[in-house]
Design a protein around this motif. Structure first.
Motif, PDB file in Angstrom:
ATOM      1  N   HIS A  67       0.895  -1.085   0.073  1.00 24.55           N
ATOM      2  CA  HIS A  67      -0.077  -0.064   0.105  1.00 24.55           C
ATOM      3  C   HIS A  67       0.873   1.179  -0.060  1.00 24.55           C
ATOM      4  O   HIS A  67       0.708   2.309  -0.724  1.00 24.55           O
ATOM      5  N   LEU A  71       0.643   4.239  -2.610  1.00 26.28           N
ATOM      6  CA  LEU A  71       0.631   5.820  -1.983  1.00 26.28           C
ATOM      7  C   LEU A  71       1.672   6.615  -2.532  1.00 26.28           C
ATOM      8  O   LEU A  71       1.417   7.807  -2.614  1.00 26.28           O
ATOM      9  N   THR A  72       2.931   6.203  -2.543  1.00 28.63           N
ATOM     10  CA  THR A  72       4.050   7.009  -2.833  1.00 28.63           C
ATOM     11  C   THR A  72       4.342   7.174  -4.359  1.00 28.63           C
ATOM     12  O   THR A  72       5.178   7.773  -4.632  1.00 28.63           O
ATOM     13  N   ALA A  79      -2.008   1.432  -7.680  1.00 26.36           N
ATOM     14  CA  ALA A  79      -2.643   2.403  -7.147  1.00 26.36           C
ATOM     15  C   ALA A  79      -4.218   2.789  -8.082  1.00 26.36           C
ATOM     16  O   ALA A  79      -4.891   3.252  -7.184  1.00 26.36           O
ATOM     17  N   TYR A  82      -6.698   1.240  -5.704  1.00 20.82           N
ATOM     18  CA  TYR A  82      -6.666   1.784  -4.361  1.00 20.82           C
ATOM     19  C   TYR A  82      -7.490   3.050  -4.013  1.00 20.82           C
ATOM     20  O   TYR A  82      -6.722   4.061  -4.576  1.00 20.82           O
ATOM     21  N   SER A  84      -7.638   5.181  -1.510  1.00 16.22           N
ATOM     22  CA  SER A  84      -6.669   5.881  -0.950  1.00 16.22           C
ATOM     23  C   SER A  84      -5.714   6.331  -1.777  1.00 16.22           C
ATOM     24  O   SER A  84      -5.065   7.595  -1.280  1.00 16.22           O
ATOM     25  N   ALA A  85      -5.336   5.682  -2.992  1.00 18.40           N
ATOM     26  CA  ALA A  85      -4.399   6.333  -3.969  1.00 18.40           C
ATOM     27  C   ALA A  85      -4.878   7.023  -5.181  1.00 18.40           C
ATOM     28  O   ALA A  85      -4.266   7.179  -5.986  1.00 18.40           O
ATOM     29  N   ASP A 149      -7.253   5.503   6.869  1.00 14.44           N
ATOM     30  CA  ASP A 149      -6.727   4.918   5.764  1.00 14.44           C
ATOM     31  C   ASP A 149      -6.785   3.485   6.139  1.00 14.44           C
ATOM     32  O   ASP A 149      -6.604   2.505   5.010  1.00 14.44           O
TER      33      ASP A 149
END
Length: 171
Positions: A67, A71-72, A79, A82, A84-85, A149
């Protein structure tokens, strides 16, 4: 212990994710358990943790490391799945993220192996006292803070230059 033990621990966590309504993680962990049994990249990621007791949460460590890559921006294909991304999970196609997840583990094995050494963050009440400080730091570092998250809340939100090096303390 054997890969069978590691796969069983991962399947146990997949069942817990399913019962809590996390279809994405339930699907990914179900496939990861199969990958461990067949000796795939996930087996390499959890190698050495087959004997870990349940509280070491190897499945959550694996999810957290992958994850963080999403995210990065280091795993853009993953991503895309996801929320959150910035991606989207399609509950009608729960396995759609699996090829990208497996490829991310294979392509970033040193990162994932390093992440396996970190205990996962969880949603226990004792951690809540850190959240207001993180929100305050948002303005100082001009960051987006994502509250809630999940158990592997990435440290990228608290560090202006990305995730800390191994052994670095979270601020």
């Amino acid at each position: 212990m054997s890969r069978e033990r590691a796969a069983a621990m991962i399947e146990y966590q997949a069942d817990a994710c399913a019962s809590l309504g996390s279809g994405l993680y339930a699907a990914l962990l179900t496939r990861a358990a199969q990958d461990v049994l067949s000796g795939g990249p996930c087996a390499g990621a959890v190698a050495g943790y087959e004997d870990a007791p349940g509280p070491h949460a190897i499945a959550l460590r694996l999810l957290g490391g992958v994850h963080a890559l999403a995210l990065t921006g280091r795993a853009p294909d993953l991503a895309a799945h996801y929320p959150s991304a910035g991606g989207a999970f399609d509950p009608d196609r729960p396995d759609a993220a699996w090829p990208a997840f497996r490829a991310t583990v294979a392509d970033h094995m040193p990162w994932v192996r390093d992440w396996m050494t970190r205990p996962p963050q969880t949603n226990e009440v004792g951690r809540a006292n850190l959240e207001p400080r993180r929100v305050g730091e948002r303005h100082r570092f001009q960051l987006t803070v994502r509250l809630g998250d999940g158990p592997e809340l990435a440290l990228a939100d608290a560090h202006p230059h990305g995730l800390p090096a191994r052994g670095a303390e979270a601020s």
